[in-house]
Design an enzyme around this catalytic site. Sequence first.
Site, PDB file in Angstrom:
ATOM      1  CB  SER A  93      48.217  21.870  -9.902  1.00 30.21           C
ATOM      2  OG  SER A  93      49.307  21.908  -9.458  1.00 30.21           O
ATOM      3  CE  LYS A 124      50.214  25.467 -11.607  1.00 26.92           C
ATOM      4  NZ  LYS A 124      49.353  24.636 -11.104  1.00 26.92           N
TER       5      LYS A 124
END
Length: 647
Positions: free
Chosen positions: A511, A554
């Site tokens: 990611s 996040k």
Amino acid sequence: MEDKITANQEAEPVNSNFDTTDSIDVPEMLIDQVIGQEHAVEVVKNAARQRRHVMMIGTPGTGKSLLAKAMAELLPKEELEDILAYPNFEDQNNPKIRKVPAGKGKEIVAAHKMEARKKAQSRNMLMMLIVFGIIIYSFYVGQLLWGIIAVIMLLILARHFMPKDDMMVPKLLVSNYGKDHAPYIDSTGAHAGALLGDVRHDPFQSGGLETPSHDRVESGDIHRAHKGVLFIDEINTLRLESQQSLLTALQEKEYSITGQSERSSGALVKTEAVPCDFIMVAAGNLDAVEKMHPALRSRIKGYGYEVYMRDSMEDNEENRKKLFRFVAQEVARDGNIPGFDRSAVEEIIREARRRAGRKGHLTLKLRDLGGLVRVAGDIARSEKASVTTAEHVISAKRTARSIEQQIADTYLERRKDYQLFSKEGVAIGRVNGLAVMGGDSGIVLPIIAETTPPLSTSEGKVIATGMLKDIAKEAVQNVSAVIKNVTGKDITNRDIHVQFVGTYEGVEGDSASISIATAVISAIEEIPVDQSVAMTGSLSVRGDVLPVGGVTYKIEAAAQSGIKKVIIPKSNEADVLIEEHYKDMVEIIPVSTITEVIEHSLVGKEKASIIKKLKKLTHLQLNLDIPEVVPASINKMKNTSKGTNNV
């Protein structure tokens, strides 16, 4: 048995216009309390009806143990039996075993004890008469001292040679007296003696003080689960010897009890075969399939069912009503917290969406969600509130943070104090990446790139540091392919260093791919990066930004750190379910290609040429034969079933 299972009807639909969860009916049967695992429920009903074994594989907290308990409720209690151990006068080390209908074992033992007590009283009365007779006689003949000595010798001989009446009393190994349903035995993590039965050590083996062998026999979980359910979670953690013995018990439906320790005096004791006709429900994560005994798995697979537990369900009106009932079930099961009003339940459902990590879905990790329900109820109770409201649930989310979330908060504070990442200004080769810890907490992951003369005279290399694991290393290599096409420069005459700052526990996953690409492009082209921007996303070799997990956590970590903009994959746009107080703190920018990433992250006029090159790359049409990609864990499972080795 057939009548009991088919009589179990579906739970009544929940009325969505409730005031509090106290007005929602909670099903009495455990099988009706299972949420979102309809396929597993049907399997359990069939397995209970046909007495099949079941293996459940899936994420912890998705209802495996609840289903096993529910199966025990579905089994008929009329078939239950008690098991007794009797002395064997022909071979003391081989106690006899007898099974009787449930409840009769307690009566038999009580009757034997009563008979033994009567015999002991009669014998003691006779002994007292003899003793008094000797004492009186010796007194009259003038030999009282010799009379006392004779009495003492008589008592010693009687102790050694007269039979003990309690030795004839059988031992009740398994009792099902007064049980409403078939036994459910959780044997997770049990050692060999607890699982298979054992024989207690007897330090007094002579002198008339020894304990009869049948009285030292202790039943194991496999015997207590007779005619019921034996549940073993994390089945792969059992020793291979125990798994092999378990396989024998499954096949023979009986297993003799013997001493598990070779140094114990019980090592020579071995009973007759003890009945253990149980249904085994084995559970675990996906790695349990690979590490458990292959013959044991084959037995379950050949004579039962294998079920993969879902960890999310579709977000629709019907499933939301199921979560209404779930909250009511948790409140009723706890018994010490007030009911939840409509706003509190809606907040729980909102959290279920967040924790699903997948757009249009609700989480089925209901054990963790149930923990949130209980903490919210505790807060309401401490405030002496009559009902639990949305404010209590929101407070509970702050109070009931996981260890990973607390560590992530500490990391953020520490990185702010020591300026491990920047949230203002611009910098060349420095990007604020985003990562997830523990699956439910985000952190800011600074990534720094720098170009240097090559260490090797033959070629330049991409060197990544920060305890990268396999997938992360491969992601760095994939990014290097994009960089070569973008910059158009010969990078064989230089090394590119990529550093993941502060990753003491290591980095796994891809990611951070767009973060790496942005940092490297910035370093090579010497174009600064806006430090108020953070980003997350995977990257294909063609420059497409691919979806990643944990985008909600996040984004919240970035907002908490003071970052103003967050770049995420466009395909993750519907997955974003951040808390209300974060929405005004951060701007979310969905992107589809690396071109858009560069456009929103680099600053200065020089970025125009890079964007032009990137647009050419991302619009290039390639005709490639894409091979079938199979996850390694699934591929290994397929090869194992075929008898081949995957290297």
